[in-house]
Design an enzyme around this catalytic site. Structure first.
Site, mmCIF file in Angstrom:
data_model
loop_
_atom_site.group_PDB
_atom_site.id
_atom_site.type_symbol
_atom_site.label_atom_id
_atom_site.label_comp_id
_atom_site.label_asym_id
_atom_site.label_seq_id
_atom_site.Cartn_x
_atom_site.Cartn_y
_atom_site.Cartn_z
ATOM 1 C CE1 TYR A 146 -3.185 2.985 0.857
ATOM 2 C CE2 TYR A 146 -2.282 2.974 3.089
ATOM 3 C CZ TYR A 146 -3.077 3.556 2.112
ATOM 4 O OH TYR A 146 -3.771 4.707 2.408
ATOM 5 C CG ASP A 231 -2.383 -3.224 7.990
ATOM 6 O OD1 ASP A 231 -3.538 -3.471 8.352
ATOM 7 O OD2 ASP A 231 -2.094 -2.256 7.252
ATOM 8 C CB ILE A 233 -7.058 -2.840 8.357
ATOM 9 C CG1 ILE A 233 -6.481 -2.726 6.945
ATOM 10 C CG2 ILE A 233 -6.085 -2.255 9.377
ATOM 11 C CD1 ILE A 233 -6.279 -1.287 6.497
ATOM 12 C CE LYS A 271 -9.114 0.687 4.045
ATOM 13 N NZ LYS A 271 -9.382 1.779 3.086
#
Length: 478
Positions: A146, A231, A233, A271
């Site tokens: 990302y 991460d 999410i 998300k």
């Protein structure tokens, strides 16, 4: 009089000079609307989950007491408005911990006392970076990753992100060899590596990291005595097999094999529930010192108590959660299928994925040559002529040109249909130009108006009910 600002404030650490953000600007200046601006730019560069808002809205209408801004909930207004404990509302931390467990199939347990709030995942990432590394230190990050990480983790902390190069030949899988290569390269450059950052499920790949790879990654960080940040999410956006495996599961299965002080999880509701505007980010660390330090630092980005109050009530509703998680996955799967099937109709492939709000589209065969310059040129055509904002692979640090991230959950069905039709038109034109280029041996060949009209008429018969000459692509290309 000239005023001198700080170097941090005026440097380019935010990264807005990349194609990733330029696409958003193009959309903002000319947004698509089905009636007001049908030829505008369609936003497929924003990873938002808007497919299940009706379920949330339905719950809010049925539970007015969950908000302190209603007649039913106003009696709690004073207590909620003045509460500012860094720990957060107990009911909020309990609800988030339980929700994280349920998303992971109740195979792990999370201690509410380790839940640390932050202003979204952005704030959580930066806070962890401040806790774990000094300016000049580095985190290893598998590619593609990302682009926002380059801003969130480095801009104000001064740390570095070093790519762990993953390749399409293995489905961009993280390998021990790639980890060792990146680590050695850092050592050779006298860069101190403080940790490894994994995104699971992956943005932009839309894939979950398998149990074996997670185990190998944790073994690697444990052996090097560096931190592992996971991460997670997108953990509730998994819509197909294989399912999601949390790093917490790997650790809890063999807790004596790993140093818990080196394991940290980032989570948010942006998300999974589609609440990016609520700015609910979570740090969950097995390290007591990190937990305490992060909690002190959370004063720079606390979640409002009004939001905590509402979220606690919603996530404590077992009936709502039991309905939302599978229904959201079902809708994401359907939308993913619509997009990938539409791409496949004109020979566009994508990485096989099972999670997330996007697909990793393969346009390598449409490149004039296998370079990132050719990728940038193709991306500009898609933005300016096709009027679709997709994100090219270069800002994601992809090692191979020609890959693009396409987001599919931030729009309605009609917008998706229009986008697919525009892509169909574009591919027909590019393929025809490429064929004529091969025959004539020229880099650029212009199509005549008559020939272009013939191509578009044929394309539209296959894929779109609209007149071809109403397309922004056709007007631009003619």
């Amino acid at each position: 009089m000239e005023y001198t600002l700080s170097k941090i404030a005026t440097n380019d650490g935010h990264g807005e000079n990349s194609a990733f953000f330029d696409g958003w600007k193009a959309y903002d200046s000319d947004p698509y609307h089905p009636t007001k601006n049908p030829n505008g730019v369609i936003q497929m560069g924003l990873a938002e989950n808007q497919l299940s808002f009706d379920l949330v809205q339905e719950w809010v209408k049925k539970n007015p007491k969950a908000s302190i801004c209603t007649n039913e909930g106003v009696d709690d207004f004073k207590e909620i408005a003045i509460f500012q404990d860094y720990h957060g509302l107990p009911e909020f931390r309990n609800a988030v911990a339980r929700f994280m467990e349920r998303v992971r199939g109740n195979r792990v347990r999370f201690d509410p006392n380790r839940i640390v709030m932050s202003g979204g995942a952005t704030g959580a990432q930066e806070t962890l970076a401040f806790c774990l590394a000094d300016s000049g230190d580095a985190l290893l990050v598998p590619t593609p990753y990302y682009p926002g990480n380059d801003r969130d983790l480095t801009w104000r902390t001064g740390i570095q992100l070093l790519p762990v190069v993953c390749e399409s030949s293995t489905g961009f899988k993280i390998t021990r060899e790639a980890l060792e290569t990146a680590y050695k390269k850092a050592q050779d450059s006298n860069i101190k590596v403080k940790g490894l950052l994994l995104n699971n499920p992956s943005n932009p790949l839309g894939t979950t990291i398998d149990k074996q790879t997670l185990t190998e990654s944790l073994t690697f960080t444990n052996e090097k005595q560096i931190h592992l940040i996971c991460d997670e999410i997108y953990s509730a956006t998994v819509f197909d097999q294989p399912g999601f495996t949390s790093i917490a599961e790997i650790f809890e299965e063999n807790p004596k094999s790993y140093n818990p002080n080196l394991i940290h999880i980032v989570y948010s509701l942006s998300k999974d529930l589609g609440f990016p505007g609520f700015r609910v980010g979570i740090i969950y660390s097995y390290n007591d010192t990190v937990t305490n330090c992060a909690r002190k630092m959370s004063s720079f980005g606390l979640v409002s108590t009004q939001t905590q109050h509402l979220i606690a009530s919603m996530l404590s509703d077992d009936e709502f959660v039991d309905r939302f998680i599978p229904e959201s996955a079902k809708r994401l799967a359907k939308r993913h299928e619509i997009l990938t099937r539409g791409l496949a109709q004109v020979g566009i492939g994508s990485l096989k994925s099972n999670a997330g709000l996007f697909c990793w589209m393969d346009l390598r065969r449409l490149l004039k040559e296998a370079t990132f310059e050719a990728e940038a040129e193709l991306w500009r055509m898609i933005i300016e002529d096709v009027k679709i904002n997709v994100s090219p692979g270069a800002p994601f640090h992809c090692s191979e040109p020609g890959w693009f991230r396409v987001c599919f959950a931030n729009m309605d069905d009609e917008a998706v249909r229009v986008a697919i039709n525009r892509i169909h038109e574009f591919v027909m034109i590019v393929q025809t130009k490429k064929q004529r280029y091969i025959r004539r041996g020229k880099l650029e060949v212009s199509l005549s108006f008559r020939r272009l009209d013939e191509i578009m008429m044929g394309s539209m018969k296959m894929s779109s009910p609209h007149s071809p000459m109403s397309s922004p692509l056709v007007r631009a290309m003619t």
